[in-house]
Design an enzyme around this catalytic site. Sequence first.
Site, mmCIF file in Angstrom:
data_model
loop_
_atom_site.group_PDB
_atom_site.id
_atom_site.type_symbol
_atom_site.label_atom_id
_atom_site.label_comp_id
_atom_site.label_asym_id
_atom_site.label_seq_id
_atom_site.Cartn_x
_atom_site.Cartn_y
_atom_site.Cartn_z
ATOM 1 N N SER A 183 4.580 -18.357 -18.774
ATOM 2 C CA SER A 183 3.039 -18.531 -19.445
ATOM 3 C C SER A 183 2.351 -17.321 -18.806
ATOM 4 O O SER A 183 1.106 -17.152 -19.251
ATOM 5 C CB SER A 183 2.731 -19.688 -18.826
ATOM 6 N N HIS A 211 6.679 -23.454 -23.376
ATOM 7 C CA HIS A 211 6.103 -23.464 -24.048
ATOM 8 C C HIS A 211 6.783 -22.140 -25.054
ATOM 9 O O HIS A 211 5.978 -21.031 -25.600
ATOM 10 C CB HIS A 211 5.339 -21.299 -23.172
ATOM 11 N N LYS A 242 1.913 -28.908 -26.240
ATOM 12 C CA LYS A 242 1.510 -27.739 -27.248
ATOM 13 C C LYS A 242 2.041 -27.183 -28.389
ATOM 14 O O LYS A 242 1.441 -28.232 -29.223
ATOM 15 C CB LYS A 242 2.038 -26.835 -25.920
HETATM 16 C C1 LIG Z 1 2.435 -26.851 -20.698
HETATM 17 C C2 LIG Z 1 3.627 -27.256 -19.107
HETATM 18 C C3 LIG Z 1 3.989 -28.448 -18.906
HETATM 19 C C4 LIG Z 1 3.622 -29.946 -18.458
HETATM 20 O O1 LIG Z 1 3.416 -29.885 -19.877
HETATM 21 P P1 LIG Z 1 2.163 -31.407 -20.134
HETATM 22 O O2 LIG Z 1 3.190 -32.218 -20.936
HETATM 23 O O3 LIG Z 1 1.086 -31.327 -20.767
HETATM 24 O O4 LIG Z 1 2.945 -31.955 -18.971
HETATM 25 C C5 LIG Z 1 5.149 -28.766 -18.078
HETATM 26 N N1 LIG Z 1 5.978 -27.415 -17.924
HETATM 27 C C6 LIG Z 1 5.975 -25.869 -18.459
HETATM 28 C C7 LIG Z 1 6.529 -24.562 -18.494
HETATM 29 C C8 LIG Z 1 4.802 -25.939 -18.975
HETATM 30 O O5 LIG Z 1 4.525 -24.696 -19.703
#
Ligand SMILES: *Cc1c(COP(=O)(O)O)cnc(C)c1O
Length: 396
Positions: A183, A211, A242
């Site tokens: 990210s 992501h 996301k």
């Molecule tokens: C955002 C993210 C998470 C967490 O996801 P949530 O559903 O918001 O808990 C886990 N792993 C990665 C790689 C992320 O970017």
Amino acid sequence: MYTDFQSHLRTTLADIRDAGLYKTERVIITPQSSAIQVEGGKDVINFCANNYLGLADNPELIWAAKDRMDARGYGMASVRFICGTQDTHKQLERVISDFFGTEDTILYAACFDANGGLFEPLLTEQDAIISDALNHASIIDGVRLCKAVRYRYANGDMADLEKQLQAAQAQRFRIIATDGVFSMDGNVCPLDKIYELANRYNAVVMVDESHSAGVVGQTGHGVTELYDLRGKIEIITGTLGKAFGGSVGGFTTGKKEIIDLLRQRSRPYLFSNSIPPMIAAAGIKTFEILTRSNILQDRLHENTAYFVEKMKAAGFDIKPTQSAICAVMLYDAVLSQRFAAALQEEGIYVTGFYYPVVPKGQARIRVQVSAAHTREQLDRGIAAFIKVGKQLSVLK
Ligand SMILES: *Cc1c(COP(=O)(O)O)cnc(C)c1O
């Protein structure tokens, strides 16, 4: 007695503030979208949401959620296996399996939980986890909760991964764990090479598509689509928070025995509440939208390519990206904060990152492009970057 502890906490908070690392929340007073209004009434263009496909305020999802809330109520008041499963949850699990070409899926309240509850049920101290150094905090925590021997390889470094895999031959089973897209840089993990090494060194692969799913690959099916590995990766985790609607919910999808064992032993699944039916229904609708047409995925890819190309042409130093994350490198921490603040004055919402979130001397502004951005919004963003870039002598 709180006194001593309180003074300790106050000192800690003051240290965080002094280091310039104190986080404050920015308050939005409109739905999440490419154009938002923040407290105080300022209109800004949003370049820092994970709303990659622009689904966070999608009317079809809102309708699907409302409709299911009317039909099935507000919440489940139970964990899944006691009395927290409706047909809607089972249906969403099937839809996710179909989307990724996997055998079975288990839902969690968040991907943080999916990763937190993944390793401990599967591995013991006889086994090994080989983890990319830049993996998400939730993978790191999941690994910590598991007794397996830990190995780490430098980000995307396949020579290092091979070395760690050789060392890990001492253990019984091995899982290689990686983010699909990292990210901070927006780079994609080299899943083709990871898969090859996994086969050579008898390891299972786990990829977190948080992501990358919805974003990467021609039809947004994630890194397994990009590398033509659909159905081949044993464990995929992801989020509904996301690209897939931006609400809440996480999942692990993959080989059926793995999912089955997680249903027996994964603690965040066994000891935490079900996602509400309305969220599951909107999730089902999300995957329907993405398989019905490729409009959103195409628009995201066009928008990202356009933004990156214009920014490079303007003279900005952009990290190579294969996702919707565009890291505008400024290197200097103070400069990154001044740059982000000046952009906000121009009505452009971005985040500046610096140590310890990124390595020392690698400060940057992270831009997240969305399918929801209009060409005009992208152009306004680019123009603001150029204006501030000149003001702060980043551009000549
Ligand atoms: C955002 C993210 C998470 C967490 O996801 P949530 O559903 O918001 O808990 C886990 N792993 C990665 C790689 C992320 O970017």
